[in-house]
Design a protein around this motif. Structure first.
Motif, PDB file in Angstrom:
ATOM      1  N   PHE A 330      55.534  53.248  80.167  1.00  0.00           N
ATOM      2  CA  PHE A 330      55.133  53.655  78.823  1.00  0.00           C
ATOM      3  C   PHE A 330      54.016  54.684  78.888  1.00  0.00           C
ATOM      4  O   PHE A 330      54.051  55.722  78.208  1.00  0.00           O
ATOM      5  CB  PHE A 330      54.683  52.445  78.012  1.00  0.00           C
ATOM      6  CG  PHE A 330      53.801  52.792  76.840  1.00  0.00           C
ATOM      7  CD1 PHE A 330      54.307  53.506  75.761  1.00  0.00           C
ATOM      8  CD2 PHE A 330      52.459  52.433  76.833  1.00  0.00           C
ATOM      9  CE1 PHE A 330      53.489  53.850  74.687  1.00  0.00           C
ATOM     10  CE2 PHE A 330      51.639  52.766  75.774  1.00  0.00           C
ATOM     11  CZ  PHE A 330      52.150  53.489  74.694  1.00  0.00           C
ATOM     12  N   ALA A 331      52.986  54.411  79.694  1.00  0.00           N
ATOM     13  CA  ALA A 331      51.843  55.316  79.777  1.00  0.00           C
ATOM     14  C   ALA A 331      52.260  56.701  80.248  1.00  0.00           C
ATOM     15  O   ALA A 331      51.855  57.720  79.668  1.00  0.00           O
ATOM     16  CB  ALA A 331      50.789  54.729  80.711  1.00  0.00           C
ATOM     17  N   ASN A 332      53.079  56.746  81.288  1.00  0.00           N
ATOM     18  CA  ASN A 332      53.505  58.047  81.812  1.00  0.00           C
ATOM     19  C   ASN A 332      54.388  58.793  80.816  1.00  0.00           C
ATOM     20  O   ASN A 332      54.295  60.024  80.687  1.00  0.00           O
ATOM     21  CB  ASN A 332      54.243  57.856  83.137  1.00  0.00           C
ATOM     22  CG  ASN A 332      53.303  57.452  84.266  1.00  0.00           C
ATOM     23  OD1 ASN A 332      52.111  57.738  84.225  1.00  0.00           O
ATOM     24  ND2 ASN A 332      53.831  56.782  85.272  1.00  0.00           N
ATOM     25  N   ALA A 333      55.238  58.063  80.108  1.00  0.00           N
ATOM     26  CA  ALA A 333      56.088  58.706  79.102  1.00  0.00           C
ATOM     27  C   ALA A 333      55.242  59.261  77.959  1.00  0.00           C
ATOM     28  O   ALA A 333      55.504  60.360  77.447  1.00  0.00           O
ATOM     29  CB  ALA A 333      57.112  57.714  78.566  1.00  0.00           C
ATOM     30  N   LEU A 334      54.215  58.511  77.567  1.00  0.00           N
ATOM     31  CA  LEU A 334      53.347  58.972  76.487  1.00  0.00           C
ATOM     32  C   LEU A 334      52.547  60.197  76.919  1.00  0.00           C
ATOM     33  O   LEU A 334      52.357  61.143  76.137  1.00  0.00           O
ATOM     34  CB  LEU A 334      52.407  57.840  76.059  1.00  0.00           C
ATOM     35  CG  LEU A 334      51.590  58.099  74.791  1.00  0.00           C
ATOM     36  CD1 LEU A 334      52.511  58.269  73.586  1.00  0.00           C
ATOM     37  CD2 LEU A 334      50.602  56.969  74.546  1.00  0.00           C
ATOM     38  N   ILE A 335      52.079  60.198  78.156  1.00  0.00           N
ATOM     39  CA  ILE A 335      51.359  61.359  78.681  1.00  0.00           C
ATOM     40  C   ILE A 335      52.256  62.591  78.659  1.00  0.00           C
ATOM     41  O   ILE A 335      51.831  63.690  78.259  1.00  0.00           O
ATOM     42  CB  ILE A 335      50.848  61.070  80.106  1.00  0.00           C
ATOM     43  CG1 ILE A 335      49.716  60.035  80.058  1.00  0.00           C
ATOM     44  CG2 ILE A 335      50.378  62.349  80.790  1.00  0.00           C
ATOM     45  CD1 ILE A 335      49.337  59.473  81.414  1.00  0.00           C
ATOM     46  N   ALA A 336      53.511  62.420  79.084  1.00  0.00           N
ATOM     47  CA  ALA A 336      54.445  63.550  79.078  1.00  0.00           C
ATOM     48  C   ALA A 336      54.662  64.084  77.674  1.00  0.00           C
ATOM     49  O   ALA A 336      54.705  65.302  77.448  1.00  0.00           O
ATOM     50  CB  ALA A 336      55.775  63.123  79.704  1.00  0.00           C
ATOM     51  N   GLU A 337      54.797  63.190  76.702  1.00  0.00           N
ATOM     52  CA  GLU A 337      54.991  63.625  75.321  1.00  0.00           C
ATOM     53  C   GLU A 337      53.732  64.311  74.778  1.00  0.00           C
ATOM     54  O   GLU A 337      53.813  65.276  74.014  1.00  0.00           O
ATOM     55  CB  GLU A 337      55.360  62.429  74.440  1.00  0.00           C
ATOM     56  CG  GLU A 337      56.695  61.772  74.769  1.00  0.00           C
ATOM     57  CD  GLU A 337      57.891  62.670  74.466  1.00  0.00           C
ATOM     58  OE1 GLU A 337      57.743  63.613  73.666  1.00  0.00           O
ATOM     59  OE2 GLU A 337      58.961  62.418  75.047  1.00  0.00           O
ATOM     60  N   ALA A 338      52.561  63.799  75.175  1.00  0.00           N
ATOM     61  CA  ALA A 338      51.309  64.367  74.677  1.00  0.00           C
ATOM     62  C   ALA A 338      51.054  65.759  75.232  1.00  0.00           C
ATOM     63  O   ALA A 338      50.386  66.577  74.585  1.00  0.00           O
ATOM     64  CB  ALA A 338      50.145  63.436  75.024  1.00  0.00           C
ATOM     65  N   LEU A 462      62.959  52.608  77.700  1.00  0.00           N
ATOM     66  CA  LEU A 462      61.603  52.704  77.174  1.00  0.00           C
ATOM     67  C   LEU A 462      61.151  54.161  77.087  1.00  0.00           C
ATOM     68  O   LEU A 462      60.520  54.567  76.098  1.00  0.00           O
ATOM     69  CB  LEU A 462      60.651  51.899  78.056  1.00  0.00           C
ATOM     70  CG  LEU A 462      59.167  51.932  77.676  1.00  0.00           C
ATOM     71  CD1 LEU A 462      58.953  51.470  76.242  1.00  0.00           C
ATOM     72  CD2 LEU A 462      58.347  51.075  78.642  1.00  0.00           C
ATOM     73  N   VAL A 463      61.470  54.948  78.093  1.00  0.00           N
ATOM     74  CA  VAL A 463      61.114  56.376  78.066  1.00  0.00           C
ATOM     75  C   VAL A 463      61.757  57.055  76.859  1.00  0.00           C
ATOM     76  O   VAL A 463      61.107  57.834  76.148  1.00  0.00           O
ATOM     77  CB  VAL A 463      61.545  57.060  79.381  1.00  0.00           C
ATOM     78  CG1 VAL A 463      61.311  58.568  79.303  1.00  0.00           C
ATOM     79  CG2 VAL A 463      60.790  56.463  80.567  1.00  0.00           C
ATOM     80  N   HIS A 464      63.023  56.754  76.607  1.00  0.00           N
ATOM     81  CA  HIS A 464      63.708  57.351  75.460  1.00  0.00           C
ATOM     82  C   HIS A 464      63.109  56.862  74.133  1.00  0.00           C
ATOM     83  O   HIS A 464      63.061  57.622  73.157  1.00  0.00           O
ATOM     84  CB  HIS A 464      65.202  57.026  75.511  1.00  0.00           C
ATOM     85  CG  HIS A 464      65.914  57.623  76.687  1.00  0.00           C
ATOM     86  ND1 HIS A 464      65.760  58.936  77.059  1.00  0.00           N
ATOM     87  CD2 HIS A 464      66.789  57.080  77.581  1.00  0.00           C
ATOM     88  CE1 HIS A 464      66.498  59.185  78.133  1.00  0.00           C
ATOM     89  NE2 HIS A 464      67.132  58.072  78.463  1.00  0.00           N
ATOM     90  N   MET A 465      62.657  55.629  74.098  1.00  0.00           N
ATOM     91  CA  MET A 465      62.089  55.098  72.853  1.00  0.00           C
ATOM     92  C   MET A 465      60.722  55.705  72.546  1.00  0.00           C
ATOM     93  O   MET A 465      60.356  55.874  71.378  1.00  0.00           O
ATOM     94  CB  MET A 465      62.035  53.571  72.913  1.00  0.00           C
ATOM     95  CG  MET A 465      63.424  52.956  72.803  1.00  0.00           C
ATOM     96  SD  MET A 465      63.451  51.153  72.897  1.00  0.00           S
ATOM     97  CE  MET A 465      65.231  50.865  72.757  1.00  0.00           C
ATOM     98  N   VAL A 466      59.952  56.039  73.590  1.00  0.00           N
ATOM     99  CA  VAL A 466      58.702  56.760  73.365  1.00  0.00           C
ATOM    100  C   VAL A 466      59.008  58.121  72.736  1.00  0.00           C
ATOM    101  O   VAL A 466      58.358  58.537  71.764  1.00  0.00           O
ATOM    102  CB  VAL A 466      57.913  56.923  74.683  1.00  0.00           C
ATOM    103  CG1 VAL A 466      56.696  57.831  74.470  1.00  0.00           C
ATOM    104  CG2 VAL A 466      57.468  55.562  75.212  1.00  0.00           C
ATOM    105  N   ALA A 467      60.009  58.807  73.266  1.00  0.00           N
ATOM    106  CA  ALA A 467      60.409  60.103  72.702  1.00  0.00           C
ATOM    107  C   ALA A 467      60.914  59.948  71.276  1.00  0.00           C
ATOM    108  O   ALA A 467      60.644  60.794  70.407  1.00  0.00           O
ATOM    109  CB  ALA A 467      61.486  60.744  73.580  1.00  0.00           C
TER     110      ALA A 467
END
Length: 642
Positions: A330-338, A462-467
């Motif tokens: 989750f953290a890494n996916a959020l960082i990528a989106e940010a 989870l990565v897709h759900m962050v997006a």
């Protein structure tokens, strides 16, 4: 080889009453033995170490001075209660901590009469102590043998609004009670906010330091026989001279700061409080988390939560991970989106490490907000961030999000504000037990109009759900994921937003369909393999969304199969209930469909390993297999009757 320490004095303690026969000198030795026993026990079981080590002297002094269990001792959060358990007749079971059938890692009323109030979350102790005090004052308590009420609350827990509500009420009622502010400058993470700054000023400010120096100098010039008496008087005068203005304005008599590792000082002041207090008292005690164990003192988190460890080195014996944890994904996916969207911000309530936002903060410190143990504030703060054009991710454990439910309804859902709720610790979490189980968020979120509720079946989802959450601006959206490592699937380079309210087919089969919501998909697939050996090939689908439902997918599964089974890591009233409502409204049950919903049982499940807890809940692969066989047997029986 046993690592049990030599504890001749502790061996004589079977209950706090035994402490009354010890001299103060013996109590000092007993404190060291209690510290060593706590370290040894947790080295075998794992659990919360640093918090308990920080209150060794305080725990001993409280039980030595007060008359527990008649005097009600209430630990806030209560992850610091292991020394308390050792002293209150549970030493023989202390090495069963957090294990199936063993002692709880928190206070638990059903476990011991010395556990006056159950805990596991924060900021409740002052309210509970006040309730006991008022019950006593009303005349009901003498029959139950209730004496004094003592709340022990950490400086981190004091950031919770409920603690201030209780302080305000207690100051108004003026009932005799004692609040011990255990100030160790750290809860799970360093405390934040104006309260922390205020407490720091109380014991580092120039007036306090100057007064200490003057008092120390004066004592030095007295004749020898008078120095000890003068020292005690100096300590008492010092503690009433350095006032906590805010607490006094709230109606409390403030005493402090007190060295929480000076047992003589603690005993002297607590004895005075017990003898002379007439109204609400607040004792400000300074402690060090992890005190007396070098590896804990040196650790960044002061060994807040540990697995089994080597006492000599402090090295923890962790099982190597086969896949990254959901939290890290989750953290890494959020960082990528940010990186791609500067409006993405993170909000947490005193759990940066637990939610992964510590990693986000390393990259985007100006976009990370730790509001303290204040879930209600976190939710409304996030709502206003969203109203102001930001994309807030409010990252809170499922069990703690319950505390902000009113704000979710009024400040987020009614206003249709696009707050993104990242819900960690979904489902059953293991050794922390019922207080930390994420059992109810599906039910309490999916009944809100306009709320989108997702659950990740694996770490790639989870990565897709962050997006998906980043891209969703029409209203609030939530996604839940479990504690621990993922299932080991390949992670996408970049998350792709999912179509809202659309599930996915995993495999086509016949007769029975299993509709999964959340992280039980691995167990569903294992059950399908076992069923294949019996000649049964179920259809498997992953719903992805509990709100809105993929009505087209669900109705097709219902119409094309004899039976439909849903499975979720949540309580009744959640995903399966929404599916049942959809089927009923469309007349599907009239056609004879056999429908079953596998949910967590209507009970609080005690601490154990996650696998054992899910076995108790009958939600592991063998249980899913058995449910399929049961429903098909029912279908065959119905066909014969027809």
């Amino acid at each position: 080889m046993s690592n049990r320490p030599v504890t001749p004095l502790l061996d004589r303690v079977s209950s706090p009453a035994d402490l009354k026969g010890f001299s103060d000198a013996e109590l000092r030795q007993l404190a060291e033995e209690l510290r060593q026993e706590t370290i040894a026990a947790v080295s075998e079981t794992g659990g919360h170490l640093g918090a308990g080590l920080g209150v060794i002297e305080l725990t001993l002094a409280l039980h030595a001075v007060f008359d527990t269990p008649r005097d009600r001792l209430i630990w806030d959060v209560s992850h610091q209660c292991y020394p308390h358990k050792i002293l209150t007749g549970r030493r023989d079971r202390i090495r069963t901590l957090r294990q199936k059938g063993g002692l709880s890692g928190f206070t638990k009323r059903s476990e011991s009469e010395y556990d006056a109030f159950g805990a596991g979350h924060s900021s409740t102790s002052i309210s509970a102590a006040l309730g006991y005090a008022v019950a006593r004052d009303l005349g009901t308590a003498p029959e139950a043998g209730v004496g004094d009420a003592i709340a022990v609350i950490g400086d981190g827990a004091l950031t919770g609004g409920m603690a201030f509500e209780a302080l305000n009420h207690a100051g108004h009622l003026k009932s005799r009670m004692v609040v011990i502010l255990n100030d160790n400058e750290m809860s799970i993470a360093p405390p934040v906010g104006a309260m922390s700054t205020y407490l720091n000023r109380l014991y580092t400010g120039a007036p306090f330091q100057e007064f200490k120096a003057i008092a120390k100098g004066a004592v030095r010039h007295l004749p020898g026989p008078l120095q000890e008496s003068a020292k005690r008087a100096k300590d008492l005068i010092k503690h009433v001279t350095v006032g906590g203005t805010m607490f006094e304005e709230l109606g409390f008599s403030y005493v402090g700061p007190i060295d929480g590792h000076d047992l003589d000082q603690l005993l002297s002041i607590l004895r005075t409080v017990k003898t002379r207090a007439t109204g609400p008292m607040l004792l400000h005690v300074i402690t060090q988390k992890g005190k007396g164990y070098a590896p804990a003192e040196a650790a960044a988190d002061r060994c807040h939560g540990v697995s089994r460890f080597d006492i000599a080195t402090g090295e923890q014996k962790k099982t190597p991970a086969n896949a990254p944890s959901y939290t890290k994904v989750f953290a890494n996916a959020l960082i990528a989106e940010a990186r791609a969207d500067r409006k993405v911000v993170g909000v947490t309530a005193a759990m940066p490490d637990g939610t992964g936002l510590n990693l986000f903060a390393e990259r985007f410190p100006e976009r990370t907000f730790d509001v303290g143990i204040a879930e209600q504030h976190a939710v409304t703060f996030s709502a206003a961030l969203a109203a102001g054009g930001q994309k807030p991710f409010c990252a809170i454990y499922s069990t703690f999000l319950q505390r902000g439910y009113d704000q979710i309804v009024h400040d987020v859902a009614i206003q249709r504000l696009p707050v993104r709720f990242a819900i960690d610790r979904a489902g059953l979490v293991g050794a922390d037990g019922a207080t930390h189980a994420g059992s109810y968020d599906i039910a309490f979120l999916a009944n809100l109009p306009g709320m989108v509720v997702m659950a990740a079946a694996d770490e790639a989802e989870l990565v897709h759900m962050v997006a998906t959450a980043v891209a969703h601006d029409e209203g609030p959206i939530a996604f839940r994921f479990p504690r621990g490592e993922g299932v080991g699937v390949e992670l996408p380079e970049k998350g792709v937003p999912l179509e809202i309210g659309k599930g996915r087919m995993i495999r086509e089969g016949s007769r029975v369909a299993i509709l999964n919501f959340g992280a039980r998909l691995k167990e569903v697939n294992e059950a399908a393999q076992a069923l294949a050996a019996k000649g049964i090939t179920p259809t498997i689908a992953d719903a992805r969304f509990a709100k809105p439902l993929d009505e087209e997918l669900i109705l097709r599964l219902a119409r094309d199969h004899e039976a439909l089974i849903t499975i979720e890591e949540g309580a009744v009233g959640g995903f399966g209930s929404h599916v049942a409502h959809l089927l009923a409204e469309n007349g599907i049950f009239d056609s004879g469909l056999k429908y079953r919903s596998m949910v967590l049982p209507d009970t609080f499940i005690d601490h154990a390993s996650p696998a054992d807890m899910y076995a108790s809940a009958k939600m592991n692969a063998p249980d899913i297999e058995a449910k399929v066989l049961e429903v098909l047997d029912a279908s065959d029986a119905a066909a014969k009757r027809a």
